[in-house]
Design an enzyme around this catalytic site. Sequence first.
Site, PDB file in Angstrom:
ATOM      1  N   HIS A  94       6.784 -17.934 -53.567  1.00  0.00           N
ATOM      2  CA  HIS A  94       7.078 -16.946 -52.997  1.00  0.00           C
ATOM      3  C   HIS A  94       7.524 -16.983 -51.365  1.00  0.00           C
ATOM      4  O   HIS A  94       6.586 -17.888 -50.621  1.00  0.00           O
ATOM      5  CB  HIS A  94       5.842 -15.722 -53.077  1.00  0.00           C
ATOM      6  CG  HIS A  94       5.963 -14.380 -52.219  1.00  0.00           C
ATOM      7  ND1 HIS A  94       5.370 -14.289 -51.268  1.00  0.00           N
ATOM      8  CD2 HIS A  94       6.945 -13.616 -52.649  1.00  0.00           C
ATOM      9  CE1 HIS A  94       5.893 -12.930 -50.928  1.00  0.00           C
ATOM     10  NE2 HIS A  94       6.806 -12.634 -51.751  1.00  0.00           N
TER      11      HIS A  94
ATOM     12  N   ASP B  98      28.607 -23.000 -47.940  1.00  0.00           N
ATOM     13  CA  ASP B  98      29.958 -23.412 -48.395  1.00  0.00           C
ATOM     14  C   ASP B  98      30.405 -24.600 -47.841  1.00  0.00           C
ATOM     15  O   ASP B  98      29.409 -25.671 -47.354  1.00  0.00           O
ATOM     16  CB  ASP B  98      30.882 -22.405 -47.691  1.00  0.00           C
ATOM     17  CG  ASP B  98      30.576 -22.443 -45.803  1.00  0.00           C
ATOM     18  OD1 ASP B  98      30.578 -23.404 -45.461  1.00  0.00           O
ATOM     19  OD2 ASP B  98      31.026 -21.414 -45.240  1.00  0.00           O
TER      20      ASP B  98
ATOM     21  N   ASP C 280      12.793 -11.513 -52.992  1.00  0.00           N
ATOM     22  CA  ASP C 280      11.550 -11.047 -52.359  1.00  0.00           C
ATOM     23  C   ASP C 280      11.517  -9.340 -52.351  1.00  0.00           C
ATOM     24  O   ASP C 280      12.374  -9.006 -51.699  1.00  0.00           O
ATOM     25  CB  ASP C 280      11.153 -11.861 -51.182  1.00  0.00           C
ATOM     26  CG  ASP C 280      10.080 -11.647 -50.418  1.00  0.00           C
ATOM     27  OD1 ASP C 280       9.153 -10.872 -50.785  1.00  0.00           O
ATOM     28  OD2 ASP C 280       9.309 -12.480 -49.726  1.00  0.00           O
TER      29      ASP C 280
ATOM     30  N   MET D  52      25.570 -15.329 -43.040  1.00  0.00           N
ATOM     31  CA  MET D  52      25.709 -15.738 -41.760  1.00  0.00           C
ATOM     32  C   MET D  52      26.933 -15.013 -40.915  1.00  0.00           C
ATOM     33  O   MET D  52      27.882 -14.798 -41.591  1.00  0.00           O
ATOM     34  CB  MET D  52      26.328 -17.351 -41.732  1.00  0.00           C
ATOM     35  CG  MET D  52      26.572 -17.828 -40.363  1.00  0.00           C
ATOM     36  SD  MET D  52      27.307 -19.395 -40.255  1.00  0.00           S
ATOM     37  CE  MET D  52      26.067 -20.324 -40.704  1.00  0.00           C
TER      38      MET D  52
ATOM     39  N   TYR E  32      21.403 -20.954 -38.780  1.00  0.00           N
ATOM     40  CA  TYR E  32      21.265 -22.426 -38.854  1.00  0.00           C
ATOM     41  C   TYR E  32      19.615 -22.746 -38.774  1.00  0.00           C
ATOM     42  O   TYR E  32      19.074 -23.899 -39.393  1.00  0.00           O
ATOM     43  CB  TYR E  32      21.649 -23.148 -37.704  1.00  0.00           C
ATOM     44  CG  TYR E  32      23.365 -23.232 -37.903  1.00  0.00           C
ATOM     45  CD1 TYR E  32      23.842 -23.540 -39.138  1.00  0.00           C
ATOM     46  CD2 TYR E  32      24.351 -23.021 -37.101  1.00  0.00           C
ATOM     47  CE1 TYR E  32      25.189 -23.799 -39.400  1.00  0.00           C
ATOM     48  CE2 TYR E  32      25.559 -23.135 -37.238  1.00  0.00           C
ATOM     49  CZ  TYR E  32      26.193 -23.519 -38.312  1.00  0.00           C
ATOM     50  OH  TYR E  32      27.444 -23.747 -38.518  1.00  0.00           O
TER      51      TYR E  32
ATOM     52  N   TYR F  23      32.501 -18.499 -43.387  1.00  0.00           N
ATOM     53  CA  TYR F  23      31.091 -17.740 -43.464  1.00  0.00           C
ATOM     54  C   TYR F  23      30.479 -17.468 -44.807  1.00  0.00           C
ATOM     55  O   TYR F  23      30.504 -16.187 -45.172  1.00  0.00           O
ATOM     56  CB  TYR F  23      31.459 -16.550 -42.389  1.00  0.00           C
ATOM     57  CG  TYR F  23      31.740 -16.937 -41.089  1.00  0.00           C
ATOM     58  CD1 TYR F  23      30.604 -17.094 -40.040  1.00  0.00           C
ATOM     59  CD2 TYR F  23      33.139 -17.188 -40.410  1.00  0.00           C
ATOM     60  CE1 TYR F  23      30.902 -17.240 -38.923  1.00  0.00           C
ATOM     61  CE2 TYR F  23      33.185 -17.522 -39.081  1.00  0.00           C
ATOM     62  CZ  TYR F  23      32.069 -17.370 -38.507  1.00  0.00           C
ATOM     63  OH  TYR F  23      32.223 -17.890 -37.098  1.00  0.00           O
TER      64      TYR F  23
ATOM     65  N   ASN G 281      28.219 -18.628 -46.272  1.00  0.00           N
ATOM     66  CA  ASN G 281      26.700 -19.268 -46.505  1.00  0.00           C
ATOM     67  C   ASN G 281      25.871 -17.989 -46.730  1.00  0.00           C
ATOM     68  O   ASN G 281      26.033 -17.121 -46.100  1.00  0.00           O
ATOM     69  CB  ASN G 281      26.267 -19.875 -45.391  1.00  0.00           C
ATOM     70  CG  ASN G 281      27.406 -20.972 -44.820  1.00  0.00           C
ATOM     71  OD1 ASN G 281      27.448 -22.013 -45.651  1.00  0.00           O
ATOM     72  ND2 ASN G 281      27.868 -20.811 -43.610  1.00  0.00           N
TER      73      ASN G 281
END
Length: 144
Positions: free
Chosen positions: A22, A30, A66, A76, A116, A134, A136
């Site tokens: 958890h 990417d 979650d 991102m 990051y 972009y 990610n």
Amino acid sequence: MLKGIPKILSPELLKVLCEMGHSDRLVIADGNFPAETMGKNAIVIRMDGHGTCEILEAILQLFPLDTYVEHPVNLMQVMPGDPVETPVWESYKEIVKKADERGADAVGEIERFAFYEQAKTAYAIIATGESALYANIMLQKGVV
């Protein structure tokens, strides 16, 4: 072979998804993401021949998001002034909508450099061949 498991999910990735607890985070990165650099303390899984959408869709068939956080899925953010379109984000939201009752509300955005920093603490990073910029996406695991 197992029944009901998407074929794109390798034994290595299945093991990692099962090991995660958890609140652990998983980054689907990417092709431009510095997975090896960000993943010095994480498990890096190479899936260069696949795109982020197909991987996300397969993972969310098994992976609980979650429910104790507002945004268990984070993208991102595009850097201010960067003239990049992100149509892949709409695809992500549609995929998340099928897996989580919060739908697109489960998806948030994190400033690029903060993303990051969070990626450095991820349990695992999946390095894909995704060419969209972009693209990610970070998932936070929930409970079953």
